[in-house]
Design an enzyme around this catalytic site. Structure first.
Site, PDB file in Angstrom:
ATOM      1  N   HIS A  13       5.297  -8.650  -4.407  1.00 26.56           N
ATOM      2  CA  HIS A  13       6.586  -8.838  -5.301  1.00 26.56           C
ATOM      3  C   HIS A  13       7.533  -8.728  -4.416  1.00 26.56           C
ATOM      4  CE1 HIS A  13       3.543  -8.337  -8.387  1.00 26.56           C
ATOM      5  NE2 HIS A  13       3.392  -7.483  -7.642  1.00 26.56           N
ATOM      6  N   GLU A  27       7.328  -1.317  -8.725  1.00 24.11           N
ATOM      7  CA  GLU A  27       6.144  -1.775  -7.722  1.00 24.11           C
ATOM      8  C   GLU A  27       6.500  -2.207  -6.431  1.00 24.11           C
ATOM      9  OE1 GLU A  27       3.441  -4.509  -9.269  1.00 24.11           O
ATOM     10  OE2 GLU A  27       2.275  -4.532  -7.408  1.00 24.11           O
ATOM     11  N   HIS A  80      -0.465  -3.378  -3.414  1.00 21.08           N
ATOM     12  CA  HIS A  80       0.370  -3.531  -4.836  1.00 21.08           C
ATOM     13  C   HIS A  80       0.089  -1.959  -5.499  1.00 21.08           C
ATOM     14  CE1 HIS A  80       1.003  -7.865  -5.230  1.00 21.08           C
ATOM     15  NE2 HIS A  80       0.201  -7.747  -4.266  1.00 21.08           N
ATOM     16  N   GLU A 145      -4.715  -2.274  -4.542  1.00 20.73           N
ATOM     17  CA  GLU A 145      -3.871  -1.572  -5.976  1.00 20.73           C
ATOM     18  C   GLU A 145      -4.002  -0.026  -5.615  1.00 20.73           C
ATOM     19  OE1 GLU A 145      -2.420  -3.344  -8.087  1.00 20.73           O
ATOM     20  OE2 GLU A 145      -3.176  -5.294  -8.594  1.00 20.73           O
TER      21      GLU A 145
HETATM   22 ZN    ZN Z   1       1.486  -6.280  -7.808  1.00 16.54          ZN
END
Ligand code: ZN
Length: 241
Positions: A13, A27, A80, A145
């Site tokens: 992002h 995030e 992430h 993640e």
């Molecule tokens: Zn993400």
């Protein structure tokens, strides 16, 4: 001389795309922080690091993979934070595009194992997904993640330097193990119990703190990896009985 690897780090992002949020944290911010910490450790291990972004800016998915492909990166690591509707969802998972690109899948397994060993987080395993950054990269690629921003405890940890350092160190250790590179373990200082690798290491320091053998009067432990190791070895030998 061993091969000089080039690894492209991809903080998820950025800019107008915050990624997942919990109303307080974004995030994109933790992803960038973890990438910077990981980059520092990989550089110490002799890796050439490049990035898809180094600031809080908009970068679409195509330019990310185009950049890594054109730069001839050997590996692509995307960072992430996870999110779920259920606040209790927690843990770490690592993605590869599929199981048929053995290098990506194997790397994902080694990194996931290192992350779980270091954090003691819930092991959500290695998964496959048709993500752009995994599909369109021409080199082995994984997406980590690192925890759930939607879970209060994990979100609080993921936005501290200490836990980010633990996560970055684990990812670096996994990559180094996979590539057969020497890890610079003694660079990191462990200041809080939760930063210390879960299991015997953390349990030993916890016990010695409870017994007053290790004091952290100013609230910081300031232990190196080798010092923790020494405490564990001495403890096994019954030196503190
Ligand atoms: Zn993400």
């Amino acid at each position: 001389m061993s091969k000089k690897y080039k690894i492209c780090l991809d903080p998820g992002h950025g800019g107008s795309d915050p990624g997942a949020t919990n109303g307080r944290y974004l995030e994109k911010d933790a992803a960038l922080d973890i990438v910077f910490k990981l980059a520092k450790l990989l550089a110490l291990a002799g890796v050439d690091v490049i990035y898809t972004r180094t600031r809080d800016e908009d970068v679409e998915l195509h330019p990310r993979t185009d950049y890594a492909n054109a730069a001839g990166a050997d590996y692509f690591i995307s960072i992430h934070l996870n999110s779920a509707g259920a606040k209790q969802a927690n843990g770490i998972e690592t993605y590869a595009y599929n199981t048929t690109v053995p290098e990506s899948y194997k790397l994902a397994q080694v990194v996931q194992r290192a992350l779980i060993a270091a954090t003691g987080a819930n092991d959500r395993g290695v998964r496959t997904a048709n993500f752009h950054v995994l599909r369109e990269t021409t080199m082995p690629a994984i997406l980590v993640e690192t925890g759930f921003i939607s879970n209060d405890a994990e979100a609080a940890a993921l936005f501290t330097d200490g836990y980010q350092e633990t996560v970055a160190t684990a990812i670096c250790n996994g990559i180094c193990e996979y590539l057969g590179l020497e890890v610079q373990k003694d660079m990191k200082r462990y200041n809080y119990l939760m930063e210390i690798p879960a299991g015997e290491f953390r349990d030993t320091i916890k016990t010695l703190m409870a017994e007053g053998i290790i004091k952290n009067s100013d609230g910081q432990l300031d232990l190196s990896y080798d010092m923790i190791r020494m405490f564990v070895i001495n403890n096994r030998a019954g030196a503190y009985k």
